[in-house]
Design a protein around this motif. Structure first.
Motif, PDB file in Angstrom:
ATOM      1  N   LEU A  49       0.878  -1.182   0.000  1.00  0.00           N
ATOM      2  CA  LEU A  49       0.000   0.000   0.000  1.00  0.00           C
ATOM      3  C   LEU A  49       0.907   1.221   0.000  1.00  0.00           C
ATOM      4  O   LEU A  49       1.760   1.349   0.893  1.00  0.00           O
ATOM      5  CB  LEU A  49      -0.842   0.005   1.287  1.00  0.00           C
ATOM      6  N   LEU A  65      -1.829  -0.922  -4.251  1.00  0.00           N
ATOM      7  CA  LEU A  65      -2.911   0.010  -3.949  1.00  0.00           C
ATOM      8  C   LEU A  65      -2.279   1.334  -3.563  1.00  0.00           C
ATOM      9  O   LEU A  65      -1.310   1.343  -2.790  1.00  0.00           O
ATOM     10  CB  LEU A  65      -3.747  -0.523  -2.786  1.00  0.00           C
ATOM     11  N   MET A  75      -8.530   0.513   2.103  1.00  0.00           N
ATOM     12  CA  MET A  75      -7.958  -0.609   1.345  1.00  0.00           C
ATOM     13  C   MET A  75      -7.375  -1.652   2.287  1.00  0.00           C
ATOM     14  O   MET A  75      -7.469  -2.842   2.036  1.00  0.00           O
ATOM     15  CB  MET A  75      -6.849  -0.105   0.419  1.00  0.00           C
ATOM     16  N   LYS A  78      -9.817  -4.165   3.342  1.00  0.00           N
ATOM     17  CA  LYS A  78     -10.397  -5.078   2.358  1.00  0.00           C
ATOM     18  C   LYS A  78      -9.442  -6.148   1.854  1.00  0.00           C
ATOM     19  O   LYS A  78      -9.871  -7.135   1.286  1.00  0.00           O
ATOM     20  CB  LYS A  78     -10.895  -4.266   1.148  1.00  0.00           C
ATOM     21  N   THR A  79      -8.138  -5.961   2.046  1.00  0.00           N
ATOM     22  CA  THR A  79      -7.198  -6.866   1.381  1.00  0.00           C
ATOM     23  C   THR A  79      -7.269  -8.302   1.932  1.00  0.00           C
ATOM     24  O   THR A  79      -7.513  -8.515   3.125  1.00  0.00           O
ATOM     25  CB  THR A  79      -5.745  -6.336   1.475  1.00  0.00           C
TER      26      THR A  79
END
Ligand code: 13P
Ligand code: SF4
Length: 328
Positions: A49, A65, A75, A78-79
């Protein structure tokens, strides 16, 4: 005698993404690390990220991301990866860990801090609460987990106004960024009690600098981050989070623009808009610049540096972040 030329690196296929901001002569320095990182990510089921202030070879070539602090938090939630490498600063890695207590979160350089996060302690917040009983405390995401644990709700530069307004209070404590607090107060009508923290990157921009840019570059559109002093925000054409600035450029496509923020931001946005002229009186964030391809590779190879947060404190800090995510 047969002369073997070196096998082409997979990284070379990525060079097109960054060719207008990284000169060809610099590329070979990055290619080895990029290939290694791509392999390591697969082997370790890891994602990277990256914040908008990361350098283009990280942002465009190895990150999975990218975004502002708010997007990175969303994010992270959600990963499906086992390992999250945070290419950013310590508070961002802590936020990712708060939202993923069961995953391994790595920060490639433990010393990647933030002048705002350093400006306030949990004890300071407890003192504020005692001095202003009943006044809700909003803490900027640029704080330690310990400070988040003492606060009622978190905010980022992308949702600060919405978070303050969601509380329905006439008076709110907002910490630690004095300028963000004053910039939000100017648009909400809420009485905001602020702290004396400043971002060492954004506090250096001045209205005089904007005047000079406008004189030298007629028609330039000036975008400022809300961590800039209020007189700078007032002299700009738009202010918003790093994601909001990037969206502004993508949707409004100004012919000439200046982003009053960290230097890599213009590089990363310029890559996608070669037709736009970016004027660059930017300031470097020394903390963001601690993250490099070499230490991202090292982090994945050696599993360093693992972010750990005391579970009881994490529970309270997580509530602050989750309350924010429920609002905006
Ligand atoms: P953003 O949330 O706007 O990306 O800001 C983070 C930051 O550290 C700005 O200096
Ligand atoms: Fe902190 Fe400022 Fe660096 Fe952002 S740019 S990480 S607020 S010091």
């Amino acid at each position: 005698m047969t002369i073997h030329s070196p096998a082409p690196k997979r990284a070379d296929a990525l060079y097109d993404r960054v060719r207008n901001v990284i000169p060809p002569v610099e590329w070979p320095v990055f290619a080895d690390d990029i290939d290694a990182i791509l392999d390591l990510k697969r082997q370790r089921n890891a994602v990277i990220l990256a914040h908008n202030y990361q350098t283009p070879e990280i942002f465009h070539c190895v990150a999975d991301l990218v975004g502002d602090s708010l997007a990175l938090a969303r994010m992270a939630m959600k990963t499906k990866a086992d390992v999250i490498v945070l290419a950013g600063v310590h508070f961002m890695a802590e936020t990712a860990k708060l939202l993923n207590p069961g995953k391994t979160v790595l920060l490639p350089d433990r010393a990647a801090g933030c002048s705002l996060a350093e400006s306030i302690t949990a004890e300071d917040v407890r003192l504020l609460r005692r001095n202003y009983p009943g006044v809700p405390i909003v803490c900027y995401v640029n704080t330690s987990a310990a400070v988040k644990a003492e606060s009622d709700i978190c905010c980022t530069s992308g949702n600060a106004k919405a978070i303050v307004e969601s509380l329905g209070a006439n008076r709110v404590i907002m910490l630690p960024d004095e300028y963000l607090a004053r910039n939000v107060a100017a648009t909400t009508g809420v009485d905001i009690i602020s702290w004396k923290g400043h971002c060492e990157v954004h506090e250096r921009f001045t209205p005089a600098e904007i005047r000079e840019i406008r004189e030298n570059y007629p028609g330039v559109v000036v975008l400022a981050h809300p961590e800039c002093p209020p007189d700078v925000v007032a002299a700009a054409d738009f202010n918003g989070s790093t994601a909001a600035m990037s969206d502004y450029v993508s949707t409004r496509k100004p012919a000439r623009v200046v982003l009053l923020t960290e230097c890599s931001m213009s590089d990363n946005v310029a890559v996608q808009h070669p037709q736009i002229e970016f004027i660059r009186p930017c300031n470097l964030c020394p903390h963001m610049k601690r993250i490099t391809l070499a230490n991202i590779r090292h982090a994945l190879e050696t599993n360093q540096h693992v972010i750990g947060i005391d579970p009881a404190m994490a529970e309270r800090a997580r509530r602050s972040v989750e309350r924010m995510l429920a609002v905006s």
